[in-house]
Design a protein around this motif. Sequence first.
Motif, PDB file in Angstrom:
ATOM      1  N   SER A  82       0.716  -1.325   0.052  1.00 38.46           N
ATOM      2  CA  SER A  82      -0.039  -0.103  -0.139  1.00 38.46           C
ATOM      3  C   SER A  82       0.907   1.418  -0.047  1.00 38.46           C
ATOM      4  O   SER A  82       0.604   2.276  -0.610  1.00 38.46           O
ATOM      5  CB  SER A  82      -0.900   0.023   0.977  1.00 38.46           C
ATOM      6  N   LEU A  83       2.079   1.169   0.724  1.00 38.73           N
ATOM      7  CA  LEU A  83       2.905   2.178   0.664  1.00 38.73           C
ATOM      8  C   LEU A  83       3.620   2.604  -0.350  1.00 38.73           C
ATOM      9  O   LEU A  83       3.675   3.695  -1.017  1.00 38.73           O
ATOM     10  CB  LEU A  83       4.188   2.165   1.720  1.00 38.73           C
ATOM     11  N   VAL A  84       3.921   1.355  -1.198  1.00 38.60           N
ATOM     12  CA  VAL A  84       4.705   1.525  -2.594  1.00 38.60           C
ATOM     13  C   VAL A  84       3.443   2.068  -3.668  1.00 38.60           C
ATOM     14  O   VAL A  84       3.862   2.970  -4.226  1.00 38.60           O
ATOM     15  CB  VAL A  84       4.960   0.168  -3.106  1.00 38.60           C
ATOM     16  N   THR A  85       2.328   1.762  -3.368  1.00 40.00           N
ATOM     17  CA  THR A  85       1.236   2.057  -4.268  1.00 40.00           C
ATOM     18  C   THR A  85       1.192   3.885  -4.102  1.00 40.00           C
ATOM     19  O   THR A  85       1.129   4.802  -5.142  1.00 40.00           O
ATOM     20  CB  THR A  85      -0.048   1.645  -4.111  1.00 40.00           C
ATOM     21  N   TRP A  86       1.026   4.133  -2.939  1.00 34.91           N
ATOM     22  CA  TRP A  86       0.917   5.619  -2.762  1.00 34.91           C
ATOM     23  C   TRP A  86       2.353   6.391  -3.012  1.00 34.91           C
ATOM     24  O   TRP A  86       2.117   7.456  -3.630  1.00 34.91           O
ATOM     25  CB  TRP A  86       0.843   5.732  -0.882  1.00 34.91           C
ATOM     26  N   LEU A  87       3.581   5.983  -3.143  1.00 36.23           N
ATOM     27  CA  LEU A  87       4.502   6.361  -3.304  1.00 36.23           C
ATOM     28  C   LEU A  87       4.623   6.595  -4.918  1.00 36.23           C
ATOM     29  O   LEU A  87       5.290   7.429  -5.601  1.00 36.23           O
ATOM     30  CB  LEU A  87       5.977   5.769  -3.073  1.00 36.23           C
ATOM     31  N   VAL A  88       4.208   5.709  -5.785  1.00 32.01           N
ATOM     32  CA  VAL A  88       4.072   5.725  -7.312  1.00 32.01           C
ATOM     33  C   VAL A  88       3.195   6.750  -7.613  1.00 32.01           C
ATOM     34  O   VAL A  88       3.738   7.532  -8.389  1.00 32.01           O
ATOM     35  CB  VAL A  88       3.704   4.201  -7.855  1.00 32.01           C
ATOM     36  N   TYR A  89       2.072   6.858  -7.046  1.00 28.13           N
ATOM     37  CA  TYR A  89       1.265   7.949  -7.534  1.00 28.13           C
ATOM     38  C   TYR A  89       1.561   9.407  -7.226  1.00 28.13           C
ATOM     39  O   TYR A  89       1.365  10.345  -7.623  1.00 28.13           O
ATOM     40  CB  TYR A  89      -0.465   7.593  -7.137  1.00 28.13           C
ATOM     41  N   GLY A  90       2.101   9.142  -5.740  1.00 29.94           N
ATOM     42  CA  GLY A  90       2.641  10.470  -5.328  1.00 29.94           C
ATOM     43  C   GLY A  90       3.890  10.935  -6.363  1.00 29.94           C
ATOM     44  O   GLY A  90       4.090  12.152  -6.622  1.00 29.94           O
ATOM     45  N   GLY A  91       4.757  10.017  -6.819  1.00 30.88           N
ATOM     46  CA  GLY A  91       5.633  10.199  -7.632  1.00 30.88           C
ATOM     47  C   GLY A  91       5.424  10.867  -9.151  1.00 30.88           C
ATOM     48  O   GLY A  91       5.635  11.771  -9.712  1.00 30.88           O
ATOM     49  N   TYR A  92       4.227  10.238  -9.558  1.00 28.22           N
ATOM     50  CA  TYR A  92       3.637  10.605 -10.961  1.00 28.22           C
ATOM     51  C   TYR A  92       2.962  12.208 -10.654  1.00 28.22           C
ATOM     52  O   TYR A  92       3.514  12.952 -11.720  1.00 28.22           O
ATOM     53  CB  TYR A  92       2.424   9.928 -11.292  1.00 28.22           C
ATOM     54  N   LEU A  93       2.433  12.347  -9.517  1.00 29.09           N
ATOM     55  CA  LEU A  93       1.891  13.750  -9.527  1.00 29.09           C
ATOM     56  C   LEU A  93       3.179  14.838  -9.212  1.00 29.09           C
ATOM     57  O   LEU A  93       3.082  16.026  -9.824  1.00 29.09           O
ATOM     58  CB  LEU A  93       1.130  14.106  -8.111  1.00 29.09           C
ATOM     59  N   HIS A  94       4.285  14.237  -8.649  1.00 32.39           N
ATOM     60  CA  HIS A  94       5.395  15.234  -8.555  1.00 32.39           C
ATOM     61  C   HIS A  94       6.122  15.283  -9.938  1.00 32.39           C
ATOM     62  O   HIS A  94       6.541  16.480 -10.189  1.00 32.39           O
ATOM     63  CB  HIS A  94       6.462  14.671  -7.277  1.00 32.39           C
ATOM     64  N   LEU A  95       6.275  14.158 -10.571  1.00 28.58           N
ATOM     65  CA  LEU A  95       7.063  14.409 -11.691  1.00 28.58           C
ATOM     66  C   LEU A  95       6.134  15.328 -12.819  1.00 28.58           C
ATOM     67  O   LEU A  95       6.903  15.911 -13.593  1.00 28.58           O
ATOM     68  CB  LEU A  95       7.438  13.141 -12.175  1.00 28.58           C
ATOM     69  N   ARG A  96       4.970  15.189 -12.783  1.00 28.99           N
ATOM     70  CA  ARG A  96       4.323  15.847 -13.955  1.00 28.99           C
ATOM     71  C   ARG A  96       4.254  17.277 -13.665  1.00 28.99           C
ATOM     72  O   ARG A  96       4.154  18.083 -14.568  1.00 28.99           O
ATOM     73  CB  ARG A  96       2.793  15.357 -13.802  1.00 28.99           C
ATOM     74  N   ARG A  97       4.315  17.664 -12.087  1.00 27.22           N
ATOM     75  CA  ARG A  97       4.173  19.088 -11.740  1.00 27.22           C
ATOM     76  C   ARG A  97       5.530  19.633 -11.925  1.00 27.22           C
ATOM     77  O   ARG A  97       5.807  20.814 -12.365  1.00 27.22           O
ATOM     78  CB  ARG A  97       3.671  19.231 -10.479  1.00 27.22           C
ATOM     79  N   VAL A  98       6.525  19.066 -11.530  1.00 28.19           N
ATOM     80  CA  VAL A  98       7.890  19.629 -11.427  1.00 28.19           C
ATOM     81  C   VAL A  98       8.735  19.391 -12.578  1.00 28.19           C
ATOM     82  O   VAL A  98       9.250  20.114 -13.044  1.00 28.19           O
ATOM     83  CB  VAL A  98       8.677  18.956 -10.012  1.00 28.19           C
ATOM     84  N   ARG A  99       8.755  18.304 -13.257  1.00 27.19           N
ATOM     85  CA  ARG A  99       9.315  17.762 -14.080  1.00 27.19           C
ATOM     86  C   ARG A  99       8.708  18.032 -15.618  1.00 27.19           C
ATOM     87  O   ARG A  99       9.444  17.713 -16.652  1.00 27.19           O
ATOM     88  CB  ARG A  99       9.853  16.387 -14.276  1.00 27.19           C
TER      89      ARG A  99
END
Length: 274
Positions: free
Chosen positions: A228-245
Amino acid sequence: MLQYIAVEYPLFAATGALYAAAMALYAAAWKSTKKVVAQAGTALMLAALVLNLGVFIARWHEAGRAPLKSLFESLVFFALCIAVVYAFFEWIYKTRAFGVPATLLALGCLAYGIVRWDAEIVKLPPALQSPWFVPHVMVYFVGYAAVAIAFALAAIQLLAPRVPAVQRLLTMKAGSIMTGEPLDIEKMSYELVRFGFVLLTIGLLVGSVWAKSAWGDFWVWDPKENCSLVTWLVYGGYLHLRRVRGWRGENGAWLLIVGFAVVMFTYLGMHVLP
């Protein structure tokens, strides 16, 4: 097996039939110029949603508890969540262009429930007899439904350059089915993930409080929690990369595919672990 289900669980069978009929009409609406075809698809999808809710409520009454324990019960609820999230998605974006993948996802849940049939009512173990159990599971499944539809949109985005029939979905305007505004599939996926990520975060927090009351610690590092934590990190990473990168296009779509694969492993694949 199908005959047994049709006789013993007619509401369940009717729900699956309505999802299948709605999917067929949504598919016909891609080529038909008659708006009534797409409208009929929406009507049948909403009828399937109501029947799906009826199956869930009837099971709750029969079991005397929230029907979220067995795989069968959770799949019925997952299909319901997908239908509800898609109904709001269709209303917000004023397009029926993506009714096929949404109804296919809901129908797939019910079909897998037949393959892995375990409809026998069982009692909740003591650890699940907690006031935190129902909100934790419900919040998670609504979040899963949102990222499931985002996964479908990402798959369409990846298939479009390779499949002409899919490419039409990215070039059409919603007016060919509903309003006339251009479809922005990446923005739709992003908004779905933002909504789903909020629910996944709430689910993690509620689960932590539940773990504290049940086992004396907020986090016990069992495999389900870790996934569940890995799932949260993957989608958090997606939101971060889309906004920042500024990740757009295939990179972002592939990350949504990976995220949903992690969701499915967390939900259905945990039994393969030692």
